[in-house]
Design an enzyme around this catalytic site. Structure first.
Site, PDB file in Angstrom:
ATOM      1  CG  HIS A 357      -1.971  -0.977   1.261  1.00 29.02           C
ATOM      2  ND1 HIS A 357      -3.241  -0.732   0.783  1.00 29.02           N
ATOM      3  CD2 HIS A 357      -1.974  -2.251   1.707  1.00 29.02           C
ATOM      4  CE1 HIS A 357      -3.978  -1.814   0.949  1.00 29.02           C
ATOM      5  NE2 HIS A 357      -3.234  -2.761   1.506  1.00 29.02           N
ATOM      6  CE  LYS A 548      -6.007  14.155   0.145  1.00 25.37           C
ATOM      7  NZ  LYS A 548      -6.222  12.955  -0.632  1.00 25.37           N
ATOM      8  NE  ARG A 549      -2.827  10.364  10.045  1.00 24.38           N
ATOM      9  CZ  ARG A 549      -2.519   9.430  10.956  1.00 24.38           C
ATOM     10  NH1 ARG A 549      -3.396   8.491  11.249  1.00 24.38           N
ATOM     11  NH2 ARG A 549      -1.373   9.467  11.584  1.00 24.38           N
ATOM     12  CE  LYS A 554      -1.970  10.909   2.917  1.00 22.27           C
ATOM     13  NZ  LYS A 554      -2.720  10.052   1.965  1.00 22.27           N
ATOM     14  CB  THR A 658      -9.909   5.059  -0.904  1.00 29.07           C
ATOM     15  OG1 THR A 658      -9.387   5.437   0.373  1.00 29.07           O
ATOM     16  CG2 THR A 658      -9.249   3.776  -1.374  1.00 29.07           C
ATOM     17  CE  LYS A 662     -13.736   6.229   1.068  1.00 32.56           C
ATOM     18  NZ  LYS A 662     -12.837   6.323   2.242  1.00 32.56           N
TER      19      LYS A 662
HETATM   20  C1  26V Z   1       2.221   1.884   7.590  1.00 30.15           C
HETATM   21  C2  26V Z   1       2.917   1.861   8.732  1.00 30.15           C
HETATM   22  C3  26V Z   1       4.348   1.812   8.630  1.00 30.15           C
HETATM   23  C4  26V Z   1       4.912   1.325   9.883  1.00 30.15           C
HETATM   24  C5  26V Z   1       4.376   2.105  11.039  1.00 30.15           C
HETATM   25  C6  26V Z   1       2.929   1.880  11.198  1.00 30.15           C
HETATM   26  C7  26V Z   1       2.238   1.898   9.929  1.00 30.15           C
HETATM   27  C8  26V Z   1       0.873   1.945   9.959  1.00 30.15           C
HETATM   28  C9  26V Z   1       0.183   1.974   8.803  1.00 30.15           C
HETATM   29  C10 26V Z   1       0.859   1.946   7.633  1.00 30.15           C
HETATM   30  C11 26V Z   1       0.077   1.951   6.413  1.00 30.15           C
HETATM   31  C12 26V Z   1       0.558   2.948   5.467  1.00 30.15           C
HETATM   32  C13 26V Z   1       0.117   2.563   4.172  1.00 30.15           C
HETATM   33  C14 26V Z   1      -1.202   3.167   3.820  1.00 30.15           C
HETATM   34  O1  26V Z   1      -2.060   3.515   4.596  1.00 30.15           O
HETATM   35  N1  26V Z   1      -1.349   3.278   2.568  1.00 30.15           N
HETATM   36  C15 26V Z   1      -2.515   3.859   1.963  1.00 30.15           C
HETATM   37  O2  26V Z   1      -3.317   2.756   1.563  1.00 30.15           O
HETATM   38  C16 26V Z   1      -4.481   3.193   0.928  1.00 30.15           C
HETATM   39  C17 26V Z   1      -5.304   1.957   0.624  1.00 30.15           C
HETATM   40  O3  26V Z   1      -4.642   1.167  -0.301  1.00 30.15           O
HETATM   41  C18 26V Z   1      -4.130   3.977  -0.319  1.00 30.15           C
HETATM   42  O4  26V Z   1      -5.324   4.453  -0.904  1.00 30.15           O
HETATM   43  C19 26V Z   1      -3.239   5.158   0.010  1.00 30.15           C
HETATM   44  O5  26V Z   1      -2.800   5.808  -1.162  1.00 30.15           O
HETATM   45  C20 26V Z   1      -2.052   4.683   0.798  1.00 30.15           C
HETATM   46  O6  26V Z   1      -1.286   5.774   1.269  1.00 30.15           O
END
Ligand code: 26V
Length: 813
Positions: A357, A548-549, A554, A658, A662
């Site tokens: 992701h 968004k975050r 971003k 995403t 929406k």
């Molecule tokens: C990554 C990490 C890295 C280690 C620390 C804790 C942690 C927690 C969550 C994440 C997830 C980051 C990846 C993420 O959220 N990606 C997003 O995924 C969405 C669904 O596929 C996508 O639409 C977004 O573009 C993407 O940033």
């Protein structure tokens, strides 16, 4: 079993009974929470019979199911969703009214389970909704965090985090199953022993915790199906407690309990920079080990032949967070079930698939070998063996090409010896997918090219999607009704049917109706914001939204520079306020608590809002609103009201997005870069109905290669210079230039996400937005075409893609 209340009277009876029996109060003495809980219980009673029926059906079918392994599920409120799924909305509304209760009032009492950070967690929630709606057997496995994503407040414009005690009043939607608890082990050492002439390894753990499952219903839409979301909560084991109790050390026993329960205490709020925290690895192993055991021991029949496991399950890895499941399944098969290594590896390789992701190198998880070996010594051995075998294959193919071996090794040597979880997932996974076309291409070509070459056919794309039940039907009831009046029913589960709306874009009456709905949605949002934060959306304003975050990639800063540019033009007299297209800018964003730059940007947005909103020279034509604590509930209000959707990440950084889907599905036009799923949105809606700007990903690469000097853009562009100078002057910090100095110098000298390079084309595109908005009728036509052409972005379609290309799990009828 209580009989399902299909009539208003039946519903009232059941509701009153639940008030009495579950809450222990009569209607006359009930609190709002009592009423909300009793209402929720009435709905869940109704779903219960279907749930049990579905479990039986799935057990009998003995088909293949999806175990979705995800550390996050950002569910949003449940009541409305479950009323919708069961078709009970009208009955419940009338039933409440006949008891003198406003159901809207009760809705507000549900605290949403915010068990995720953002896109990745919300995607998991959309996917399980779609699987239930399609009748595909699925268990979502995850963690029941006692505290979800923090509650954000602002103090003097700065983010302050508050714990999210979402369970404080109890959740009516969860079913604890202590009898199905699993034991999860940690620490200790490994030893070999002789098993009838065969040398085997066993893990002698140092400590255990109990994993208690809580089940949640995942109802399909109008199909009588109910799947399960199973979230694990950590408890100290009795044995562990007892041993210490018997030693007479009460305080130590309680400490042990706290230690165990910490594992599921809180969601980590970082979503891009892994901190290598031990507790996080504990969380990951905790839920994955419990889930795999749960599936093998309680879902599969007794004495199941494990060589046939791939016929019954695919474990989908939602990012690298559950990847420790790979060595865990190997350990169970080899150490506990006595399979040969090679046989176990063949099974494992068929049972996992991995979704990536991200594209940010800093977001790819790596676990230091020291830490992993201390916490999970047997798993580290298994990972080493997987890596040795894999590198042997690489050598067999390419010879002793040391560079290649180093590049492909699951073990990184620098800066410290660590396990690259994405590589482990790629080696083990039957398939690896990205989440939008561009992302999957960059994954193949830039992030994992050596693996793409080594494993032909392993890499694939599944473009993300969103559930239209929550994000169209629930969020935008008026638009849904308009669509139904045009197309009839059925489109909510067959979203490509929205195409049939294209002809209505040419119908003036339809456009008028569509425009009125947008205006209604803005009024509804304004009322929500007034009640929540005491702010209003001004009448006649275009609603320009970025939610968004908060991340530098971003580029909330780019949006802010546009606002400051317009403001500066007004106060310097370059533009008359009366000539400015009235706009309300809405931001919603949480920053990771340790992400200092993101927090400064939040502070700056609030500071700019404070000044712009109160400067009489602006004549009310620009307004900045930043409601705190953006979450799923607020998203459902904001998105349907938006005119303009800001999707402005630096090309090559946003995996998919995403929110972009929406907004488009709710008739907002997008101003966006060629990034993530924006690319596909633009291809579908057409260039005339999308405001594209900025460098493409290859252009970004080329500029980096030439040497990017942001200060040159500042020097060359007077408009940009004025905007940045205004921030640097202290105009938004009471004259104190130091407050936002780090933001300014970051832009000028260390602009990693090329805000300044894309500034000019962004401002140009915004001018086109203003011009287009001036013709309301043409704008509405474009908005309708956006809705009509975005049916592709239903998560039902995403699920079909996963099923066809990766899972091969047909529905159970
Ligand atoms: C990554 C990490 C890295 C280690 C620390 C804790 C942690 C927690 C969550 C994440 C997830 C980051 C990846 C993420 O959220 N990606 C997003 O995924 C969405 C669904 O596929 C996508 O639409 C977004 O573009 C993407 O940033």
């Amino acid at each position: 079993m209580t009989s399902p209340p299909r009539t208003v009277d039946g519903f009232v009876r059941q509701f009153l009974e639940n008030l009495n029996l579950v809450r222990g109060v009569p209607l006359s003495a009930s609190s709002d929470n009592d009423r909300y809980q009793a209402l929720a219980h009435t709905v869940r009673d109704y779903l219960m019979a279907r749930w049990l029926e579905d479990l039986r059906r799935q057990r009998e079918a003995q088909g293949k199911g999806v175990c979705y392994l995800s550390a996050e599920y950002l569910l949003g409120r449940q009541l409305d969703n479950n009323l919708l799924a069961t078709g009970l909305t009208e009955i419940a509304t009338e039933a409440m009214a006949s008891c003198g209760i406003d159901i809207d009032e009760l809705r507000g009492h549900e605290v949403e389970p915010g068990l995720g950070n953002g896109g990745l967690g919300r995607l998991a929630a959309c996917f399980i909704d779609s699987l239930a709606t399609m009748g595909v057997p699925n268990i979502g496995y995850g963690i029941r965090y006692e505290y979800g994503i923090f509650r954000q407040t602002f103090v003097d414009g700065q983010q302050v985090e508050q714990p999210d005690a979402w369970l404080a009043l109890g959740s009516p939607w969860e079913f604890p199953h202590p009898e199905a608890a699993q034991t999860v082990s940690f620490g200790g050492h490994t030893e070999t022993y002789d098993d009838a002439g065969v040398t085997r390894t066993r893990w002698v753990p140092g400590w255990n915790v109990q994993a208690l499952p809580y089940n949640y219903m995942v109802p399909g839409y109008h199909n009588g199906r109910v799947n399960t979301l199973r979230l694990w909560s950590a408890r100290a084991t009795d044995a562990f407690d007892l041993r210490i109790f018997n030693s007479g050390d009460y305080a130590e026993a309680v400490r042990a309990q706290t230690f165990a329960e910490n594992i599921s205490k809180v969601l980590y709020p970082e979503d891009s920079t892994p901190q290598g925290k031990e507790l996080r690895l504990q969380q990951q192993y905790f839920f994955v080990a419990a889930s795999i055991k749960d599936f093998l021991d309680t879902v599969l029949p007794k004495d199941f032949d494990l060589t046939r496991l791939p016929e019954r399950v695919i474990f989908q890895l939602n990012d690298t967070h559950p990847v420790i499941g790979v060595p865990e399944l190997m350990r169970v098969l080899v150490d506990e079930r006595g399979l040969e290594w090679d046989a176990a590896w063949d099974i494992t390789r068929e049972c996992f698939a991995y979704t990536c992701h991200t594209l940010l190198p800093e977001a790819l998880e790596e676990w230091p070998v020291d830490l992993l070996g201390r916490l999970l010594p047997r798993h580290l051995e298994i990972i080493y063996r997987i890596n040795d075998d894999f590198l042997d294959e690489v050598r067999a193919r390419y010879g002793d090409d040391e560079m290649r071996i180093r590049n492909m090794s699951i073990i990184a040597e620098h800066p410290e010896r660590s396990v690259r979880m994405a590589y482990l997932a790629t080696v083990a996974g039957a398939k690896v997918n990205g989440v939008a076309e561009l992302h999957s291409q960059l994954l193949r070509e830039k992030v994992l090219p050596a693996f793409n070459e080594f494993f032909p056919g392993k890499f694939t794309n599944v473009t993300n999607g969103v559930t239209p039940r929550r994000f169209v039907r629930l969020a935008n009831p008026e638009l849904s009704e308009l669509i139904t009046s045009a197309l009839g029913t059925g489109w909510l589960t067959d979203l490509e049917r929205l195409r049939e709306l294209e002809v209505y874009a040419e119908d003036p009456d339809f456009r008028t109706a569509f425009g009125e709905i947008k205006a209604d949605n803005k009024r509804r949002l304004s009322a929500v914001l007034a009640a929540r934060d005491g702010v209003e959306v001004s009448d006649g304003h275009m609603l320009d939204v970025m939610v968004k975050r908060l991340h530098e990639y971003k580029r909330q800063m780019l949006k802010l520079l546009h606002i400051v540019t317009q403001y500066e033009a007004i106060i310097s007299g370059k533009v008359a306020a009366a000539d400015v297209q009235p706009r309300t800018f809405i931001f919603g964003a949480k920053a990771a608590p340790g992400y200092a730059m993101a927090k400064r940007i939040i502070h700056l947005i609030n500071a700019v809002g404070q000044v712009v909103n109160n400067d009489p020279r602006v004549e009310g034509r620009l307004k900045v609103i930043f409601p705190p604590n953006y979450n799923v509930t607020l998203a459902e209000r904001v998105i349907p009201a938006a005119d303009l959707s800001e999707q402005i990440s630096l090309a090559g950084k946003e995996a998919s997005g995403t929110g972009n889907m929406k907004f488009a599905l709710n008739g907002a036009l997008t101003i966006g870069t060629d990034d993530g799923a924006n690319v596909e949105i633009r291809e579908l809606v057409g260039d005339d109905n999308f405001f594209l700007f900025g460098m493409s990903e290859p252009e970004v690469e080329a500029l980096w290669a030439r040497g990017y000097k942001p200060a040159e853009f500042y020097q060359r562009d007077p408009q940009l210079r004025s905007a940045i100078d205004l921030i640097a002057s202290g105009a938004f910090s009471g004259g104190d230039r130091s407050v936002f100095e780090p933001v300014v110098s970051n832009l000028l000298y260390d602009d990693r996400f090329m805000v300044l390079a894309d500034y000019a084309t962004y401002i140009g595109a915004q001018a086109k937005v203003d011009a287009a908005y001036a013709d309301q009728d043409a704008w509405t036509r474009s908005a309708i075409l956006n809705v009509a052409r975005c049916g592709f972005f239903s998560s039902d379609r995403s699920m079909r893609d996963y099923i066809d290309r990766i899972w091969h799990t047909p529905p159970v009828l």
